[in-house]
Design a protein around this motif. Structure first.
Motif, PDB file in Angstrom:
ATOM      1  N   UNK B  12      -1.959   3.738   5.508  1.00 52.60           N
ATOM      2  CA  UNK B  12      -1.988   5.201   6.618  1.00 52.60           C
ATOM      3  C   UNK B  12      -2.988   5.516   7.316  1.00 52.60           C
ATOM      4  N   UNK B  13      -4.517   5.061   6.467  1.00 56.63           N
ATOM      5  CA  UNK B  13      -5.186   5.631   6.666  1.00 56.63           C
ATOM      6  C   UNK B  13      -6.506   4.560   7.259  1.00 56.63           C
ATOM      7  N   UNK B  14      -6.652   4.858   8.599  1.00 59.86           N
ATOM      8  CA  UNK B  14      -7.649   3.844   9.327  1.00 59.86           C
ATOM      9  C   UNK B  14      -8.618   2.987   8.761  1.00 59.86           C
ATOM     10  N   UNK B  17      -8.145   0.087   6.116  1.00 59.08           N
ATOM     11  CA  UNK B  17      -7.342  -0.654   6.134  1.00 59.08           C
ATOM     12  C   UNK B  17      -8.857  -1.774   7.487  1.00 59.08           C
ATOM     13  N   UNK B  35       0.092   0.244   9.916  1.00 60.51           N
ATOM     14  CA  UNK B  35       0.161   1.792   9.204  1.00 60.51           C
ATOM     15  C   UNK B  35       1.148   2.459   8.353  1.00 60.51           C
ATOM     16  N   UNK B  36       2.314   1.222   8.543  1.00 58.10           N
ATOM     17  CA  UNK B  36       3.264   1.963   8.341  1.00 58.10           C
ATOM     18  C   UNK B  36       4.351   0.596   8.285  1.00 58.10           C
ATOM     19  N   UNK B  38       7.103   0.641   9.340  1.00 54.29           N
ATOM     20  CA  UNK B  38       7.699  -0.551  10.483  1.00 54.29           C
ATOM     21  C   UNK B  38       6.970  -1.471  10.725  1.00 54.29           C
ATOM     22  N   UNK B  42       7.327  -5.813  11.526  1.00 55.52           N
ATOM     23  CA  UNK B  42       7.092  -6.619  12.820  1.00 55.52           C
ATOM     24  C   UNK B  42       5.812  -7.851  12.533  1.00 55.52           C
ATOM     25  N   UNK B  46       6.490 -11.691  12.948  1.00 56.10           N
ATOM     26  CA  UNK B  46       5.584 -11.887  13.676  1.00 56.10           C
ATOM     27  C   UNK B  46       4.602 -13.675  13.522  1.00 56.10           C
ATOM     28  N   UNK B  59       3.715   7.398   5.301  1.00 58.65           N
ATOM     29  CA  UNK B  59       4.430   8.160   5.656  1.00 58.65           C
ATOM     30  C   UNK B  59       5.305   7.560   5.863  1.00 58.65           C
ATOM     31  N   UNK B  60       6.349   8.034   6.101  1.00 47.86           N
ATOM     32  CA  UNK B  60       8.121   7.399   6.157  1.00 47.86           C
ATOM     33  C   UNK B  60       8.527   7.314   4.774  1.00 47.86           C
ATOM     34  N   UNK B 176      16.272 -16.093  20.798  1.00 44.61           N
ATOM     35  CA  UNK B 176      15.858 -15.500  21.584  1.00 44.61           C
ATOM     36  C   UNK B 176      14.943 -14.324  21.755  1.00 44.61           C
ATOM     37  N   UNK B 183       2.166 -18.269  17.418  1.00 43.32           N
ATOM     38  CA  UNK B 183       2.805 -17.176  16.552  1.00 43.32           C
ATOM     39  C   UNK B 183       3.535 -18.619  15.329  1.00 43.32           C
TER      40      UNK B 183
END
Lengths: 238, 238
Positions: B12-14, B17, B35-36, B38, B42, B46, B59-60, B176, B183
């Motif tokens: 979570x710390x930029x 990263x 960052x988390x 979620x 993603x 991808x 976080x989360x 879909x 990618x």
DNA sequence: CCGCGCCCGACACACTTTGTCACAAAAAAC
DNA sequence: GTTTTTTGTGACAAAGTGTGTCGGGCGCGG
């Protein structure tokens, strides 16, 4: 994403909106602004937004609530802005589904850097938003968003090119509303119009040829003289 | 693994990263950041990730929970990062299925060494403990990931080359959704595209020839002009 | 009712992207 | 080491899209 990304800034302070808008315009982003949640939803339904800058503190519905409700129906990336630089907010923001978090005051350089970073990790872009396949019905047609197919009620599948499909989606999702060429270009192609851009006209013409009984007297995509086009029939979603 | 390994840093710390991203880029790894949890999912959906650097404190959903859920569905190697240098964490982390453990602060030299060590013992490992065999169904086909076979509903087995199979898996697992050539190249071949890379096009063409009823009017793998390809049919997993 | 200017429809054409084939390079099998 | 299979590249054809032009339709002012 074809044209330059379209950013929406949601903040109740006019100075901040203007400031951010100028900074982003300089970086060649397209920018829209909204002062509250209601205005935000209006912009979202009128244009294709690639990223939202959302102030935490807003009159009416606050930023966190908006963030959550946005997440429920789309996956447009969100960067939260807030005056309180506390870690707590950051955590809450990220939990609500924000993609990044920027404490005020922030420099335009940093803002731009964050935006670019978030956009970079959104490969599909916001256009991939409707993850769920839908089927729209209108007139004697059915439009399947999963298979990207247009079906006539006699069972025949009419092939649509990518551009025709994108334009038709933009229209079908906003029936009985006058959409300017500029809006349609934004919604269907993600770019803004040049002065003498007639590409939408051409595309409408090609679409009509495929789905109107009499392309010379269109009943489905009607022309609004001096205004744009309207998708006339009622649309049933499934 | 064909191209350079693709590493995903989840923190979570930029600053961290960015730091890690720079260090790894210098070593010629491809790097993505999240960052988390979620954002992590993603990225995973991808692109094809070869190794995950996972912060314990997030976080989360926290790192341990993420680690466990990752393990449940894949065997991508994981290196846990943590601020607390306590032995306890190490044990917990390894129990959760992490492949290694790196206490903060760590030097980039040590980080790179650990990554290379973990990757080195993978090649056999990843293949030796494959995710559970699945069977996908779509249109009139079934794709068996265990036997790597494509079965038509009349019982005939259509042989696929390795490349065709990898590409088909990449598509079938993301139905879909519009996938860019870039990618697809990453997902199916683990490398990134050169400017004028047309290899995906030819591979798609070859795949269509095998699984479309009419390769001239494809219903399964559709083209998105200027965008990439979409796997159109619904996919049922078993 | 008429003429003028502007907006729109249609078409042709240029340009970009994609499909496909043949062939060479690379990898795998023998 | 040789043969066979697979994959990537270049070339050319085909399809999709945008621009320019022309002509007709619409609104407006007389």
């Amino acid at each position: 994403m074809q044209g330059s990304p379209h950013i929406l800034i949601v903040d109740d302070h006019r100075e901040i909106r203007d400031l951010v808008a100028r900074a982003l315009a300089k970086e060649n982003f397209r920018v829209s602004a909204a002062a509250d949640g209601r205005a935000m939803r209006k912009v979202l339904s009128d244009s294709r937004i690639d990223l939202i800058l959302l102030d935490l503190m807003l009159p009416g519905e606050d930023g966190l609530a908006l963030c959550r409700s946005l997440r429920a129906e789309s996956n447009i990336p969100i960067i939260m802005l807030t005056a309180k630089g506390e870690e707590v907010d950051r955590v809450i923001g990220l939990e609500m589904g924000a993609d990044d978090y920027l404490p005020k005051p922030f420099g335009s350089r940093e803002l731009v850097a964050r935006i670019k970073a978030v956009l970079r990790r959104m490969p599909g872009g916001a256009a991939a938003a409707p993850a769920r396949a839908k089927r729209y019905r209108f007139d004697r047609w059915a439009l399947d968003t999963g298979a990207r197919e247009l079906l006539r009620d006699d069972g025949v599948t009419v092939p649509l090119s990518t551009g025709e499909y994108d334009l038709l989606i933009a229209l079908v999702e906003r029936p009985q509303r006058v959409l300017s060429r500029d809006q349609l270009l934004d919604l269907a192609r993600g770019r803004s119009a040049n002065a003498i851009d007639r590409s939408i006209d051409t595309q409408v013409s090609r679409l009509r040829k495929k789905l109107e009984r009499d392309p010379g007297d269109p009943k489905i995509i009607k022309t609004v003289w001096g205004g744009g086009y309207v998708f006339a029939p009622d649309v049933g979603a499934e």
